[in-house]
Design a protein around this motif. Structure first.
Motif, PDB file in Angstrom:
ATOM      1  N   GLY A  92      43.165  28.220  50.248  1.00 42.58           N
ATOM      2  CA  GLY A  92      41.754  28.593  50.314  1.00 42.58           C
ATOM      3  C   GLY A  92      41.540  29.848  51.131  1.00 42.58           C
ATOM      4  N   ASP A  93      42.209  29.949  52.268  1.00 48.78           N
ATOM      5  CA  ASP A  93      42.095  31.139  53.121  1.00 48.78           C
ATOM      6  C   ASP A  93      42.630  32.375  52.407  1.00 48.78           C
ATOM      7  OD1 ASP A  93      40.990  29.611  55.153  1.00 48.78           O
ATOM      8  OD2 ASP A  93      42.877  29.413  56.264  1.00 48.78           O
ATOM      9  N   THR A  94      43.779  32.211  51.741  1.00 48.70           N
ATOM     10  CA  THR A  94      44.377  33.344  51.032  1.00 48.70           C
ATOM     11  C   THR A  94      43.481  33.780  49.880  1.00 48.70           C
ATOM     12  OG1 THR A  94      46.606  32.573  51.570  1.00 48.70           O
ATOM     13  CG2 THR A  94      46.413  34.172  49.794  1.00 48.70           C
ATOM     14  N   PHE A  95      42.926  32.828  49.174  1.00 48.28           N
ATOM     15  CA  PHE A  95      42.011  33.166  48.077  1.00 48.28           C
ATOM     16  C   PHE A  95      40.826  33.977  48.596  1.00 48.28           C
ATOM     17  CE2 PHE A  95      38.070  32.392  45.821  1.00 48.28           C
ATOM     18  CZ  PHE A  95      38.408  32.724  44.512  1.00 48.28           C
ATOM     19  N   LEU A  96      40.220  33.531  49.681  1.00 51.05           N
ATOM     20  CA  LEU A  96      39.033  34.219  50.192  1.00 51.05           C
ATOM     21  C   LEU A  96      39.364  35.617  50.712  1.00 51.05           C
ATOM     22  CD1 LEU A  96      37.179  31.277  51.992  1.00 51.05           C
ATOM     23  CD2 LEU A  96      36.616  32.332  49.787  1.00 51.05           C
ATOM     24  N   SER A  97      40.537  35.790  51.314  1.00 52.89           N
ATOM     25  CA  SER A  97      40.910  37.124  51.783  1.00 52.89           C
ATOM     26  C   SER A  97      41.207  38.046  50.602  1.00 52.89           C
ATOM     27  CB  SER A  97      42.113  37.061  52.730  1.00 52.89           C
ATOM     28  OG  SER A  97      43.261  36.559  52.077  1.00 52.89           O
ATOM     29  N   THR A  98      41.869  37.509  49.574  1.00 49.52           N
ATOM     30  CA  THR A  98      42.135  38.300  48.372  1.00 49.52           C
ATOM     31  C   THR A  98      40.827  38.684  47.703  1.00 49.52           C
ATOM     32  OG1 THR A  98      44.165  37.011  48.044  1.00 49.52           O
ATOM     33  CG2 THR A  98      43.431  38.369  46.204  1.00 49.52           C
TER      34      THR A  98
END
Length: 415
Positions: A92-98
């Protein structure tokens, strides 16, 4: 589907293309014929290309690769029964940063993002949940999706990109848990056809879509940066995946920084600045106010809501306007303009315009911060509510757009 360019923008781009080979070759090896202002535009263009565009697309591509790797691992771990909520939170964190890096790139959608159809390929909404339910209920499609390298390549844009992944890992503004994925998919599009879809099938789909997303983000990076993106990345994009990368027989960054020379699609340095301000900044400004927010807000299309599953619509819009600020300031997340930036150049040559542009930019960002701190956009629309702060944001963004168009008119006349 996502609406990108206004007709005037397309006509402007067409004009640039038609003039692509009219430049005098006398400028190929020196800048002797450039005025002081043109030399300044040349310098700010280099600053912009290398420290805004290159930096943003590098971060986007790197994060997209991490997201793809994490979703492949999540799929495999779910099959083995070892997937944890901690892993899902990381995804979830990686998705939001991407996602944030992508939204912060939308002030430069002209060029490869549009020429190669990358923007609609990875960022079309709303997701076609009905088609997804039918597709995941098809054993042959699921078998194809097991190959994350190419499994999603033939899917429609309404089943690809950020919002497809968002649907799998977020619901109602919250991250899904391992327990959620152990249950059958309960979205009404799935229950309506009695599609008994499991978390394993959903993660298989998400992994394939994430790999496709990564490939497109790599393509963007290479199409702008060329060899500066790295040998491995260039080889993967051009040789392994055979994706297009060159515009007017050159990488786009080189094409822009060779303005005025034979072969460039930019006749003069003024054309570069006008493109950045008009086809770039003004275009996304108009889209945020009048399409991304406006379509649902006015009732024209109440389903046209970006990022409804994560409820991050206002964060998307804020990052879009930050892409304008980064462009004007000559760097990512700067608090003061770089000395070789559009804003610094405007301060020296048109102080009144620069002052007003700064003020309207900050007003728009402040208005969107207020929106981010309120209800989610999807909840506002579904609740048929009309909070004044949303209209205030629309007005502030449109006011910024007016000033950006004025700035583009000024840039065209710089001598």
């Amino acid at each position: 589907m996502k609406k990108i360019f206004r007709i005037s923008m397309l006509l402007f781009a067409a004009t640039l293309t038609m003039t692509s080979f009219t430049a005098c070759s006398d400028d190929d090896d020196n800048n002797d014929e450039l005025t002081a202002n043109e030399l300044s535009i040349q310098a700010l263009s280099k600053q912009y290309v290398e420290n805004v565009v290159f930096a943003t697309y590098t971060n986007l591509a790197n994060n997209a690769k991490t997201l793809a790797d994490e979703l492949v691992a999540a799929r495999d771990n779910f099959k083995k029964g070892t997937l944890t909520d901690t892993e899902l939170r990381k995804i979830g964190d990686t998705f939001l940063s991407t996602r944030a890096y992508w939204e912060a790139s939308e002030a430069f959608l002209y060029g490869p993002a549009t020429t190669f159809g990358i923007d609609p390929h990875i960022d079309t909404w709303p997701l076609d949940a009905d088609a997804l339910a039918t597709g995941l209920n098809n054993a042959s499609l699921l078998e194809k999706l097991e190959d994350e390298e190419s499994g999603a390549s033939d899917l429609a844009p309404t089943l690809l990109g950020f919002h497809a992944i968002e649907f799998i890992i977020f619901r109602d503004g919250n991250l899904r848990t391992v327990n959620d994925l152990k249950q059958e998919e309960s979205d009404e599009a799935f229950t309506a056809i009695n599609a008994h879809i499991t978390g394993e099938q959903e993660l298989t789909y998400a992994a394939a879509v994430a790999n496709d997303l990564m490939q497109k983000c790599f393509q963007l990076q290479v199409a702008w940066m060329g060899d500066a993106a790295g040998k491995d990345r260039v080889e993967a994009v051009e040789e392994e995946w055979e994706l297009e990368t060159q515009v007017v027989d050159d990488y786009y960054g080189d094409n822009m920084l060779n303005a005025g020379k034979a072969g460039s699609s930019f006749r003069a340095w003024q054309d570069v600045l006008v493109t950045i301000l008009n086809a770039g900044c003004s275009n996304i400004c108009n889209e945020v106010a009048n399409t991304k927010i406006g379509n649902a807000w006015t009732g024209e299309d109440v389903n046209y809501i970006e990022s409804p599953y994560s409820k991050k619509s206002f964060a998307d819009f804020y990052d879009n306007i930050m892409s304008i600020k980064n462009t004007l300031y000559g760097g990512v997340n700067l608090t003061t303009p770089n000395a070789n930036s559009i804003m610094a150049f405007a301060e020296k040559t048109n102080a009144a315009l620069a002052t007003e542009l700064k003020a309207r930019l900050e007003t728009a960002l402040s208005a969107l911060t207020t929106c981010k701190n309120g209800k989610a956009f999807v909840d506002i629309i579904n609740g048929n509510e009309k909070p004044q702060y949303v209209q205030a944001a629309i007005d502030a963004i449109n006011a910024l757009d007016d000033k950006l168009q004025e700035a583009a008119d000024w840039a065209a006349k710089v001598e």
